[in-house]
Design a protein around this motif. Structure first.
Motif, mmCIF file in Angstrom:
data_model
loop_
_atom_site.group_PDB
_atom_site.id
_atom_site.type_symbol
_atom_site.label_atom_id
_atom_site.label_comp_id
_atom_site.label_asym_id
_atom_site.label_seq_id
_atom_site.Cartn_x
_atom_site.Cartn_y
_atom_site.Cartn_z
ATOM 1 N N LEU A 171 3.386 -2.522 8.226
ATOM 2 C CA LEU A 171 4.769 -1.941 7.857
ATOM 3 C C LEU A 171 4.486 -0.495 8.187
ATOM 4 N N VAL A 172 5.274 -0.301 9.226
ATOM 5 C CA VAL A 172 5.081 1.178 10.118
ATOM 6 C C VAL A 172 6.268 1.804 10.217
ATOM 7 N N HIS A 173 6.375 3.204 9.923
ATOM 8 C CA HIS A 173 7.467 3.876 9.785
ATOM 9 C C HIS A 173 6.943 5.190 10.783
ATOM 10 N N PHE A 174 8.001 6.088 10.932
ATOM 11 C CA PHE A 174 8.115 7.384 11.406
ATOM 12 C C PHE A 174 7.943 8.295 10.205
ATOM 13 N N ARG A 175 7.199 9.329 10.115
ATOM 14 C CA ARG A 175 7.427 10.299 8.926
ATOM 15 C C ARG A 175 7.920 11.651 9.387
ATOM 16 N N ARG A 176 9.010 12.108 8.888
ATOM 17 C CA ARG A 176 9.547 13.321 9.356
ATOM 18 C C ARG A 176 8.769 14.339 8.710
ATOM 19 N N ASN A 177 8.209 15.376 9.813
ATOM 20 C CA ASN A 177 7.483 16.771 9.490
ATOM 21 C C ASN A 177 8.122 17.675 9.974
ATOM 22 N N ALA A 178 8.040 18.845 9.428
ATOM 23 C CA ALA A 178 8.368 20.276 9.653
ATOM 24 C C ALA A 178 6.827 20.778 10.237
ATOM 25 N N VAL A 179 6.914 21.179 11.483
ATOM 26 C CA VAL A 179 5.795 21.750 12.128
ATOM 27 C C VAL A 179 6.093 23.293 12.481
ATOM 28 N N ILE A 180 5.008 24.080 11.973
ATOM 29 C CA ILE A 180 5.111 25.629 12.136
ATOM 30 C C ILE A 180 4.224 25.873 13.494
ATOM 31 N N HIS A 181 4.978 26.470 14.464
ATOM 32 C CA HIS A 181 4.351 27.055 15.504
ATOM 33 C C HIS A 181 4.254 28.443 15.403
ATOM 34 N N HIS A 182 2.926 29.115 15.752
ATOM 35 C CA HIS A 182 2.593 30.313 15.895
ATOM 36 C C HIS A 182 2.550 30.860 17.215
ATOM 37 N N ALA A 183 3.078 32.082 17.306
ATOM 38 C CA ALA A 183 2.997 32.673 18.673
ATOM 39 C C ALA A 183 2.053 33.940 18.796
ATOM 40 N N GLY A 184 1.063 33.888 18.155
ATOM 41 C CA GLY A 184 0.084 35.186 18.088
ATOM 42 C C GLY A 184 0.482 36.273 17.151
ATOM 43 N N ASP A 185 1.928 36.219 16.754
ATOM 44 C CA ASP A 185 2.524 37.343 15.954
ATOM 45 C C ASP A 185 3.064 36.584 14.804
ATOM 46 N N LYS A 191 6.866 35.984 14.742
ATOM 47 C CA LYS A 191 7.393 35.068 15.808
ATOM 48 C C LYS A 191 7.284 33.644 15.737
ATOM 49 N N ARG A 192 6.559 33.228 14.622
ATOM 50 C CA ARG A 192 6.399 31.761 14.268
ATOM 51 C C ARG A 192 7.893 31.179 14.241
ATOM 52 N N HIS A 193 7.869 29.754 14.432
ATOM 53 C CA HIS A 193 9.252 28.953 14.377
ATOM 54 C C HIS A 193 8.816 27.715 13.846
ATOM 55 N N THR A 194 9.799 26.939 13.177
ATOM 56 C CA THR A 194 9.603 25.643 12.645
ATOM 57 C C THR A 194 10.323 24.391 13.445
ATOM 58 N N GLU A 195 9.933 23.407 13.747
ATOM 59 C CA GLU A 195 10.516 22.098 14.361
ATOM 60 C C GLU A 195 10.336 21.008 13.879
ATOM 61 N N GLU A 196 10.932 19.915 13.929
ATOM 62 C CA GLU A 196 10.661 18.681 13.248
ATOM 63 C C GLU A 196 10.103 17.915 14.389
ATOM 64 N N SER A 197 9.184 17.086 13.631
ATOM 65 C CA SER A 197 8.564 15.842 14.564
ATOM 66 C C SER A 197 8.601 14.541 13.807
#
Length: 373
Positions: free
Chosen positions: A86-100, A103-109
């Protein structure tokens, strides 16, 4: 209207239901041989002696007790994901850091996972359009929880419901229309057939284990993640009133949400009560106060393989006892004998009921008959 376990004689009706429900209704595909095997599995499941949930699948039909027509279906899978993944997709919030850090931003995967293995799943609820009438949908949905309250040893501690995702009249899914270009150029019907028939390796071969970022999707695909088909909205609302919630897991093919609730916290499980049936001829006396405690209820016998349930306003608590007064004709439909165990779940209460005038509170069925049958 009577709910009962499906039998081999219902095969033609089940094929008709699977055909008219459309390709998005993945728990019943229009394959006569597969549906015949599903019926046989259900008959065997009801007949088993069970002390803990296994690969049982319980399929019920709603029958018009006057004509014998099959109005719809509803089902329970005792332990989903055990006999096949029984397999699903799990929605995740991914935080990306740009060295500063500023300047980080969040996107969904979306990440493929097997989160609900061993949970009980309610499924296969379908009410045929020509038979939609008062309380039919409530009966199909809530009777499953009454059955769980009667036979808790047969079911898991967590109950889930995979809701049908958004698709158009031709059966095309906006979510799959985008996803297929990333994984396999199959039409939606072919993909659902492969997934539902448990084709070995289908998910591992075609659905990536790496994250899929929603920013890469079309707006049409992104907008339907976690949304349900328009025909499924009433069922979702009904489940949410029972206590079910969406925790971020969605279907691999159409993006429809999976809802979950601890079994003991489901409102209809808590509100199912076990009692004894006492008979009365004729209809409820409208001048009597005996029936004003609730207008209607789902009433059932306490059997498993011979389970019968209906919704009626012709039952009421017997004065000064914990017994349930049942009209003779209904008792025959439900295979109830005088004094036999019965259970009921009030669907509504009258406005005249007050805190000082509560109906007798029998113990919930889950406390009384865990291993009685």
């Amino acid at each position: 209207m009577i709910i009962r376990p499906i039998t081999p004689g219902d095969l033609d009706a089940l094929v008709q239901i699977a055909t008219e429900s459309g390709p998005g209704f993945t728990s019943l595909m229009p394959d006569r041989d597969a549906l015949s095997r599903k019926i046989d599995h259900s008959v065997d499941s009801f007949a088993r002696t069970v002390t803990k949930p296994g690969d049982e699948h319980y399929l019920f039909v709603l029958e018009d007790s006057t004509t014998g027509d099959i109005m719809g279906t509803t089902g329970i899978e005792a332990a989903a994901g055990v006999s096949r993944p029984l397999v699903h997709f799990r929605r995740n919030a991914v935080i990306h850091h740009a060295g500063d850090r500023q300047k980080r931003h969040t996107e969904e995967s979306l990440i493929r996972c097997q989160h609900y293995t061993g949970c009980t799943e309610v499924c296969s609820l379908y009410l045929r359009p020509g038979f939609r009438r008062a309380n039919a949908g409530k009966l199909l949905s809530r009777v499953r929880f009454l059955f769980m309250a009667l036979h808790p040893e047969r079911f898991g501690d967590t109950v889930i419901a995979e809701m049908r995702g958004v698709s158009d009249r031709s059966g095309q899914s906006p979510f799959w229309d985008w996803l297929k270009h990333q994984v396999a150029d199959l039409d939606f019907l072919s993909a659902t057939q492969l997934a539902c028939c448990g084709q070995s390796g289908f998910i591992e071969e075609f659905i990536p284990a790496k994250p899929l970022y929603t920013r890469q999707m079309t707006s049409e695909a992104r907008e339907v993640i976690g949304q349900v088909h328009e025909d499924t909205r009433p069922a979702r609302h009904m489940l949410e009133r029972e206590g079910f919630r969406h925790r971020g897991f969605v279907d691999l093919l159409d993006g429809g949400p999976t809802l979950e609730c601890p079994r003991q916290d489901i409102a209809s499980v808590r509100d199912t009560f076990l009692t004894r049936a006492v008979f009365r001829k004729g209809e409820k006396d409208p001048a009597s106060n005996a029936g004003e405690l609730f207008n209607s209820a789902i009433v059932a016998n306490a059997s498993c393989s011979e389970f019968r349930a209906s919704v009626t306003d012709q039952v009421w608590p017997a004065p000064d006892t914990n017994n349930l007064v049942v009209q003779d004709q209904l008792a025959k439909l439900l295979n109830l004998d005088e004094g036999s165990l019965a259970c009921y779940m009030p669907l509504s209460q009258t406005g005249q009921q007050s805190q000082e005038h509560q109906q007798p509170r029998q113990k919930p069925a889950t406390e009384e008959i865990r291993y009685a049958y």
